[in-house]
Design an enzyme around this catalytic site. Structure first.
Site, PDB file in Angstrom:
ATOM      1  N   GLU A   1       7.004  12.078  38.194  1.00 30.53           N
ATOM      2  CA  GLU A   1       7.589  11.268  37.122  1.00 30.53           C
ATOM      3  C   GLU A   1       6.726  11.244  35.857  1.00 30.53           C
ATOM      4  OE1 GLU A   1      10.492  10.752  37.660  1.00 30.53           O
ATOM      5  OE2 GLU A   1      10.873  10.130  39.706  1.00 30.53           O
TER       6      GLU A   1
ATOM      7  N   TYR B   1      16.869   6.928  41.873  1.00 25.72           N
ATOM      8  CA  TYR B   1      18.240   6.969  41.354  1.00 25.72           C
ATOM      9  C   TYR B   1      18.627   8.342  40.806  1.00 25.72           C
ATOM     10  CZ  TYR B   1      15.434   6.178  37.155  1.00 25.72           C
ATOM     11  OH  TYR B   1      14.483   6.271  36.180  1.00 25.72           O
ATOM     12  N   GLY B   2      17.818   9.364  40.964  1.00 27.11           N
ATOM     13  CA  GLY B   2      18.110  10.675  40.370  1.00 27.11           C
ATOM     14  C   GLY B   2      17.855  11.810  41.335  1.00 27.11           C
ATOM     15  N   THR B   3      16.965  12.714  40.956  1.00 24.24           N
ATOM     16  CA  THR B   3      16.736  13.924  41.753  1.00 24.24           C
ATOM     17  C   THR B   3      16.042  13.650  43.075  1.00 24.24           C
ATOM     18  OG1 THR B   3      14.614  14.450  40.717  1.00 24.24           O
ATOM     19  CG2 THR B   3      16.617  15.344  39.661  1.00 24.24           C
ATOM     20  N   LEU B   4      15.617  12.414  43.323  1.00 26.96           N
ATOM     21  CA  LEU B   4      15.017  12.054  44.613  1.00 26.96           C
ATOM     22  C   LEU B   4      16.038  11.461  45.585  1.00 26.96           C
ATOM     23  CD1 LEU B   4      11.706  10.563  43.239  1.00 26.96           C
ATOM     24  CD2 LEU B   4      11.885  12.570  44.723  1.00 26.96           C
TER      25      LEU B   4
END
Length: 175
Positions: free
Chosen positions: A89, A19-22
């Protein structure tokens, strides 16, 4: 309850919900995922809130929805991908006091497909916010306990549960 029984570890190779930088188009997508996934599709993490972090977001359990992508590892790279994502992470193991995130199994919703070129759901497809084609179990990195406590007391919730980088778009820059 959104938490699956942690005493019974998942069997098989679960997909990953990011849900973010990936996310596709975000900085870590190409660095960590290029050539390591066989499928990517829009998905939703129910019963969760998204908080703004220092250049990346945190999801925590809550009364909301987080929009992201469900990733399936390419054949033969599951263990490599799992190790890379755990390292990124800062996940050291279940409940480790130095974890930035906890890797947990959650039910992820798969929204209905939109009609090509129309931008509208197909007839009979679920409306925004409703469960679509069903659910799938997946790994999700949620903020670890200490981070969650901090976010709940002074963090900034991201309205709508959609994270985008706060960086300027590619292209020429002016001074």
């Amino acid at each position: 309850m959104s938490t699956l029984d942690p005493a019974s570890p998942p069997t098989g190779e679960l997909p990953f919900f990011v849900y973010g930088t990936l996310l596709p188009g975000e900085p870590n997508h190409d660095l960590f995922l290029r050539g390591r996934t066989s499928g990517e599709r829009a998905a939703v993490l129910p019963r969760a809130l998204l908080y703004d972090g220092p250049g990346y977001p945190y999801a925590i359990d809550g009364h909301g929805r987080v929009h992201g992508t469900l990733l399936t590892a390419a054949p033969g790279v599951y263990e490599e991908l799992l190790g890379l994502l755990d390292h990124l992470e800062e996940y050291l193991g279940p409940g480790h006091p130095r974890n930035l995130y906890e890797r947990v199994v959650r039910e992820i919703e798969l929204p209905g497909e939109e009609q090509a070129g129309k931008g509208q759901p197909e007839e009979g497809a679920p409306e925004e916010g409703a469960p679509g084609e069903g659910t799938v179990r997946a790994w999700v990195y949620l903020a670890a306990a200490a981070v969650t406590r901090s976010l709940r007391t002074g963090g900034s919730v991201i309205d709508g549960g959609r994270w985008v980088t706060r960086r300027p778009p590619d292209g020429p820059r002016t001074p």
